[in-house]
Design an enzyme around this catalytic site. Sequence first.
Site, PDB file in Angstrom:
ATOM      1  CB  ALA A  64      59.828  72.730  48.667  1.00 59.94           C
ATOM      2  CD  GLU A 136      57.815  71.970  41.353  1.00 56.69           C
ATOM      3  OE1 GLU A 136      57.941  72.341  40.161  1.00 56.69           O
ATOM      4  OE2 GLU A 136      57.157  72.601  42.188  1.00 56.69           O
TER       5      GLU A 136
HETATM    6  N1  COA Z   1      66.045  74.765  48.237  1.00 53.60           N
HETATM    7  C1  COA Z   1      67.124  74.927  49.021  1.00 53.60           C
HETATM    8  N2  COA Z   1      68.134  75.763  48.708  1.00 53.60           N
HETATM    9  C2  COA Z   1      68.013  76.471  47.571  1.00 53.60           C
HETATM   10  C3  COA Z   1      66.906  76.346  46.716  1.00 53.60           C
HETATM   11  C4  COA Z   1      65.886  75.460  47.098  1.00 53.60           C
HETATM   12  N3  COA Z   1      64.764  75.304  46.385  1.00 53.60           N
HETATM   13  N4  COA Z   1      67.102  77.158  45.653  1.00 53.60           N
HETATM   14  C5  COA Z   1      68.267  77.782  45.851  1.00 53.60           C
HETATM   15  N5  COA Z   1      68.838  77.364  47.003  1.00 53.60           N
HETATM   16  C6  COA Z   1      70.109  77.786  47.589  1.00 53.60           C
HETATM   17  C7  COA Z   1      71.295  77.216  46.864  1.00 53.60           C
HETATM   18  O1  COA Z   1      71.556  75.900  47.321  1.00 53.60           O
HETATM   19  C8  COA Z   1      72.375  78.209  47.240  1.00 53.60           C
HETATM   20  O2  COA Z   1      72.770  77.948  48.563  1.00 53.60           O
HETATM   21  P1  COA Z   1      74.356  77.890  48.931  1.00 53.60           P
HETATM   22  O3  COA Z   1      74.881  79.256  48.573  1.00 53.60           O
HETATM   23  O4  COA Z   1      74.401  77.623  50.391  1.00 53.60           O
HETATM   24  O5  COA Z   1      74.949  76.820  48.082  1.00 53.60           O
HETATM   25  C9  COA Z   1      71.614  79.519  47.283  1.00 53.60           C
HETATM   26  O6  COA Z   1      70.246  79.194  47.443  1.00 53.60           O
HETATM   27  C10 COA Z   1      71.761  80.331  46.019  1.00 53.60           C
HETATM   28  O7  COA Z   1      71.395  79.521  44.940  1.00 53.60           O
HETATM   29  P2  COA Z   1      72.356  79.256  43.668  1.00 53.60           P
HETATM   30  O8  COA Z   1      71.960  77.961  43.063  1.00 53.60           O
HETATM   31  O9  COA Z   1      73.779  79.422  44.061  1.00 53.60           O
HETATM   32  O10 COA Z   1      71.956  80.483  42.736  1.00 53.60           O
HETATM   33  P3  COA Z   1      71.969  80.542  41.138  1.00 53.60           P
HETATM   34  O11 COA Z   1      71.649  81.934  40.771  1.00 53.60           O
HETATM   35  O12 COA Z   1      73.216  79.935  40.621  1.00 53.60           O
HETATM   36  O13 COA Z   1      70.751  79.592  40.689  1.00 53.60           O
HETATM   37  C11 COA Z   1      68.502  78.748  40.714  1.00 53.60           C
HETATM   38  C12 COA Z   1      69.427  79.944  40.983  1.00 53.60           C
HETATM   39  C13 COA Z   1      67.118  79.161  41.182  1.00 53.60           C
HETATM   40  C14 COA Z   1      68.493  78.430  39.203  1.00 53.60           C
HETATM   41  C15 COA Z   1      69.006  77.517  41.505  1.00 53.60           C
HETATM   42  O14 COA Z   1      69.235  77.902  42.848  1.00 53.60           O
HETATM   43  C16 COA Z   1      68.007  76.393  41.519  1.00 53.60           C
HETATM   44  O15 COA Z   1      67.883  75.676  40.540  1.00 53.60           O
HETATM   45  N6  COA Z   1      67.285  76.215  42.656  1.00 53.60           N
HETATM   46  C17 COA Z   1      66.315  75.151  42.801  1.00 53.60           C
HETATM   47  C18 COA Z   1      65.016  75.529  42.169  1.00 53.60           C
HETATM   48  C19 COA Z   1      64.033  74.366  42.275  1.00 53.60           C
HETATM   49  O16 COA Z   1      64.250  73.300  41.733  1.00 53.60           O
HETATM   50  N7  COA Z   1      62.937  74.617  42.957  1.00 53.60           N
HETATM   51  C20 COA Z   1      61.906  73.656  43.155  1.00 53.60           C
HETATM   52  C21 COA Z   1      62.118  72.947  44.427  1.00 53.60           C
HETATM   53  S1  COA Z   1      60.727  71.924  44.750  1.00 53.60           S
END
Ligand code: COA
Length: 262
Positions: A64, A136
Amino acid sequence: MSQVVLCQVADGVAILTLNRPDKLNALDHAVIDTLMALLDGLEADDAVGAVIVTGAGRAFCAGADIAEFADIVAQGTRVALRDFVRKGQHLTARLENFPKPIIAAVNGLALGGGCEIVEAMHLAVASAEASFGKPEIKLGFPPPFGGTQRLPRLVGRKRGLEMLLTGDAISAWRAEQIGLINAVVPADHVMEAADDLARRIMAKPAAAVAATIGAVTRGLNLSIDEGLAVEAAHFGLVVPTDDFREGIQAFLEKRPARFTGR
Ligand code: COA
């Protein structure tokens, strides 16, 4: 404005591509609403026999959209349940109950809601580079798009709870081992593998495919007696079809069946 979900139909197979690669295809309202509308169209389109869902870029779906739902949950429980939980649960229920086979082609990471949509789809193939996780808990809440319910049913209570409580991601190989997905393939074969699976199913009578999906999905969470009643009802749906008669007749006449979809 770029389309947040792409839809392409080729020879009866629809490919839906989550298309926010700069946000790792996070599910915001626009993506969910677009997916729901596309599914309505694909359900009504008799030329479509199966649907594949994949992601653009390096991720399948990172869950999400945290930035969007942060504002929603800040408005309190009523708004959070209405505009976040209910919306996500509607999407996963729609995928789960879709009357045509719907296959996840997991090209990269599938986290949170991204993993929940995989759980809800009927079948899943994944790239060897994909990973699956329920982060989460690290954000301070339990998964709300069906993840606390479908994951333990799919992989078993203790395996599900390990993922839900630690938030640690697992590899595609582990996901296959525990029954979260059907197969792991090299990264450049994911779409081919999903398409092959779709076409093997589409060669079968559509009414029998829909009845089988319906019986399994509706029966899975019932007692065996209730489930058998659901099975009988779905069997009853195919009895009047031409394809049912043709399947039996072709066997008796020792020839390939010629299904017409009627
Ligand atoms: N919601 C909104 N934006 C998200 C997202 C999410 N669930 N997951 C990734 N993004 C965005 C990041 O904010 C970033 O945006 P930006 O470039 O404008 O700052 C972009 O996607 C790339 O993500 P980034 O974190 O830079 O990549 P990474 O390779 O360093 O890390 C993850 C990848 C997946 C480990 C990390 O993005 C993350 O932890 N995301 C959240 C996952 C999560 O908790 N999901 C459950 C949500 S309910």
